[in-house]
Design a protein around this motif. Structure first.
Motif, PDB file in Angstrom:
ATOM      1  N   ARG A 107       0.649  -1.125  -0.183  1.00 44.74           N
ATOM      2  CA  ARG A 107       0.014   0.092   0.071  1.00 44.74           C
ATOM      3  C   ARG A 107       0.941   1.235   0.058  1.00 44.74           C
ATOM      4  N   ALA A 108       0.597   1.861  -1.227  1.00 48.97           N
ATOM      5  CA  ALA A 108       1.506   3.244  -1.012  1.00 48.97           C
ATOM      6  C   ALA A 108       1.020   4.252  -2.404  1.00 48.97           C
ATOM      7  N   GLU A 109       1.035   5.484  -2.193  1.00 50.76           N
ATOM      8  CA  GLU A 109       0.448   6.181  -3.270  1.00 50.76           C
ATOM      9  C   GLU A 109       1.301   6.039  -4.427  1.00 50.76           C
ATOM     10  N   VAL A 170       8.902   0.024   1.673  1.00 51.35           N
ATOM     11  CA  VAL A 170       7.968   0.978   1.608  1.00 51.35           C
ATOM     12  C   VAL A 170       6.738   0.504   2.102  1.00 51.35           C
ATOM     13  N   ALA A 171       6.416  -0.860   1.825  1.00 54.75           N
ATOM     14  CA  ALA A 171       5.254  -1.433   2.245  1.00 54.75           C
ATOM     15  C   ALA A 171       5.340  -1.454   3.866  1.00 54.75           C
ATOM     16  N   ALA A 172       6.386  -1.579   4.691  1.00 59.76           N
ATOM     17  CA  ALA A 172       6.518  -1.567   5.816  1.00 59.76           C
ATOM     18  C   ALA A 172       6.452  -0.146   6.708  1.00 59.76           C
ATOM     19  N   CYS A 173       7.036   0.638   5.892  1.00 53.91           N
ATOM     20  CA  CYS A 173       7.132   2.050   6.570  1.00 53.91           C
ATOM     21  C   CYS A 173       6.063   2.782   6.779  1.00 53.91           C
ATOM     22  N   LYS A 174       5.630   3.083   7.874  1.00 49.94           N
ATOM     23  CA  LYS A 174       4.213   3.846   8.309  1.00 49.94           C
ATOM     24  C   LYS A 174       4.090   5.172   7.426  1.00 49.94           C
ATOM     25  N   ASN A 175       5.127   5.558   6.776  1.00 54.61           N
ATOM     26  CA  ASN A 175       4.996   6.747   5.739  1.00 54.61           C
ATOM     27  C   ASN A 175       5.286   6.385   4.384  1.00 54.61           C
ATOM     28  N   ALA A 176       5.206   5.081   4.291  1.00 52.75           N
ATOM     29  CA  ALA A 176       5.710   4.549   2.722  1.00 52.75           C
ATOM     30  C   ALA A 176       6.556   5.327   2.265  1.00 52.75           C
ATOM     31  N   PHE A 215       6.824   9.214  -2.598  1.00 58.22           N
ATOM     32  CA  PHE A 215       7.196   8.430  -1.152  1.00 58.22           C
ATOM     33  C   PHE A 215       7.171   9.228  -0.045  1.00 58.22           C
ATOM     34  N   GLY A 216       6.879   8.885   1.100  1.00 56.75           N
ATOM     35  CA  GLY A 216       7.061   9.907   2.212  1.00 56.75           C
ATOM     36  C   GLY A 216       8.272   9.896   2.766  1.00 56.75           C
ATOM     37  N   ALA A 217       8.585  10.716   3.926  1.00 56.81           N
ATOM     38  CA  ALA A 217       9.855  10.969   4.557  1.00 56.81           C
ATOM     39  C   ALA A 217      10.081   9.974   5.685  1.00 56.81           C
TER      40      ALA A 217
END
Lengths: 254, 223
Positions: A107-109, A170-176, A215-217
């Motif tokens: 899940r990521a934009e 990316v999938a694991a990160c809370k900020n993608a 992607f997030g920071a």
């Protein structure tokens, strides 16, 4: 090992262009503990095809943990419950008879779902294209030992180069955030003499592309590294930050 | 955009701003806790008032105070901007997630903890800093901060809010201190142990010291 004695219940995310997606429940008998997770999905898909329904779409290629194609968010974790393992190298013996397993796509934009469990990871390719390369002159290959490289640098570069670009970080990160991936790709070249020519412009361009992809920071939770099938270290993210900030301060690109 | 604004508005630049302002605020907390701890002399506020007067009137400190307010504002605004971009990076979340398998809850809750601290900061400055500075601005005289502390901390609800604020601060610092060094690229086998030790010790000592102030006054250990 006795074969085909597990009963598994699955909740699988099904989605196509025409709908917003949702979970479908499946029940599977005769699952061998020696099957890989993807082989279990093969069994499911054979049954779905025999029943005349659409099989579950999922990414896979080498099935030996080196290509980075397989994904799957299994029971709330990318690549499932084991550390340092891709979905294709995860076996059903890691689950218990009668378990209900929930499978979702990344899940990521920046990773839009194409179908079911397949996501579009072209964003990673565009980050690489932005600067993840070196200039090599054509002609004869030079002598192998003509460029002295410290053993430690070679080891660190190799550890970073172990990244298979699967996107579990990316999938694991809370900020993608894609920082573990991008930092591994920047590190493997920044550590070696061959990577010096484009060193600063590489850091600038790859980070800029990473941001442009949405992607997030990074919050430094360490989730990416913990879930990475190749156990890429957070040391790489610190190195990327140094590379990027150093490049921004000192490069002549304005 | 110039290279400078481009750098500061990039994902790494925003993180770097958070780290630098965070560490600046961490150094401020040492001074703040140190001077406030003068109340534990239990001398009727004499030592505390002496140093409070110095901090409130010294022109160098008063100039630095502008930087402190700016530090808070940048840390808050930058944090909110990061929160927004990070939330936008995953518009559709997972139905089943098991984040505790790979990270600590407080490292994932820096935005939430920061928001709690912001609420606390508003309450806290409304109690002391804002009335004191307003009075200085209007009359040139400082308020008796020690007496104000004794009065304000008679209310158990206020004491509870302050203790909760300190608990939020503890969790925020426990991740924030080490995270700031990682963001600055300071991840090195020689120094990681030191950063981790100082970070954990700081996160325990400073909030505990702060929490003891309203508690001590409420129970009359300091009067």
């Amino acid at each position: 090992m006795s074969a085909g004695n597990m009963h598994i219940k699955l909740k699988v995310w099904r989605q196509s262009n025409t709908n917003k997606g949702g979970f479908e429940d499946y029940s599977l008998d005769g699952v061998s503990p020696d099957m890989s997770f993807l082989e279990m999905f093969d069994v499911l898909n054979e049954q779905l095809i025999e029943a005349g329904t659409e099989p579950v779409a999922f990414d896979h290629d080498c099935r030996e943990g080196i290509c980075g194609a397989c994904s799957m968010y299994i029971n709330g974790r990318p690549h499932g419950p084991l550390r340092g393992v891709t979905t294709c190298q995860l076996h059903m013996r890691s689950f218990n008879d009668g378990d209900t397993i929930v499978v979702e796509p990344w899940r990521a934009e920046a990773f839009p779902v194409i179908k079911d469990l397949v996501v579009d990871r072209d964003a990673f390719d565009r980050v690489i294209a932005a600067g993840g390369f070196i200039s090599v002159n054509t002609g004869n290959a030079q002598d192998a030992n003509s460029l002295p490289i410290p053993k430690e640098a070679a080891d660190d570069a190799f550890s970073a180069a172990a990244c298979i670009g699967c996107g579990a970080c990316v999938a694991a990160c809370k900020n993608a955030s894609a920082m573990l991936f991008v930092s591994a790709k920047i590190s493997q070249l920044a550590l070696l003499p061959q990577g010096q020519a484009e060193r600063s412009i590489r850091a600038e361009k790859m980070v800029a592309q990473m941001d442009a992809e949405g992607f997030g920071a990074c919050t430094n939770t360490g989730a990416c590294s913990a879930e990475c099938p190749k156990e890429i270290s957070m040391v790489n993210i610190a190195r990327m930050n140094r590379e990027y900030i150093g490049a921004k301060i000192s490069s002549t690109a304005v | 955009m110039s290279w400078f604004t481009q750098t500061l508005t990039s994902s790494i630049g925003k993180k770097l701003l958070m780290a630098l302002t965070g560490l600046f605020l961490i150094t401020f907390l040492v001074i703040h806790a140190g001077i406030n701890a003068m109340i534990f002399y239990n001398d009727g506020g004499e030592t505390f008032t002496h140093w409070g007067h110095f901090m409130g009137t010294n022109p160098i400190i008063r100039t630095l105070e502008i930087g402190l307010v700016a530090g808070f504002l940048i840390h808050i605004v930058d944090g909110l901007m990061l929160w927004k971009t990070n939330a936008a990076a995953r518009p559709i979340g997972y139905k089943v997630s098991n984040p505790s398998a790979n990270s600590t809850w407080y490292s994932r809750s820096m935005g939430l903890l920061g928001t709690l601290l912001l609420i606390f900061l508003v309450i806290h400055t409304a109690h002391f800093w804002i009335p004191n500075r307003s009075n200085q601005f209007a009359t040139g005289e400082e308020l008796n901060l020690y007496q104000m502390m004794l009065d304000i901390f008679q209310n158990p609800l206020v004491v509870l809010i302050y203790v909760l604020g300190c608990i939020s601060l503890f969790w925020h610092l426990l991740h924030g201190f080490k995270s700031a060094f990682q963001t600055m690229g300071w991840n090195h086998i020689k120094y990681n142990g030191l950063v981790s030790f100082i970070g954990t010790a700081y996160s325990i000592v400073i909030p505990l010291l702060f929490a003891l102030m309203p508690i001590s006054i409420y129970f009359g250990w300091v009067s």
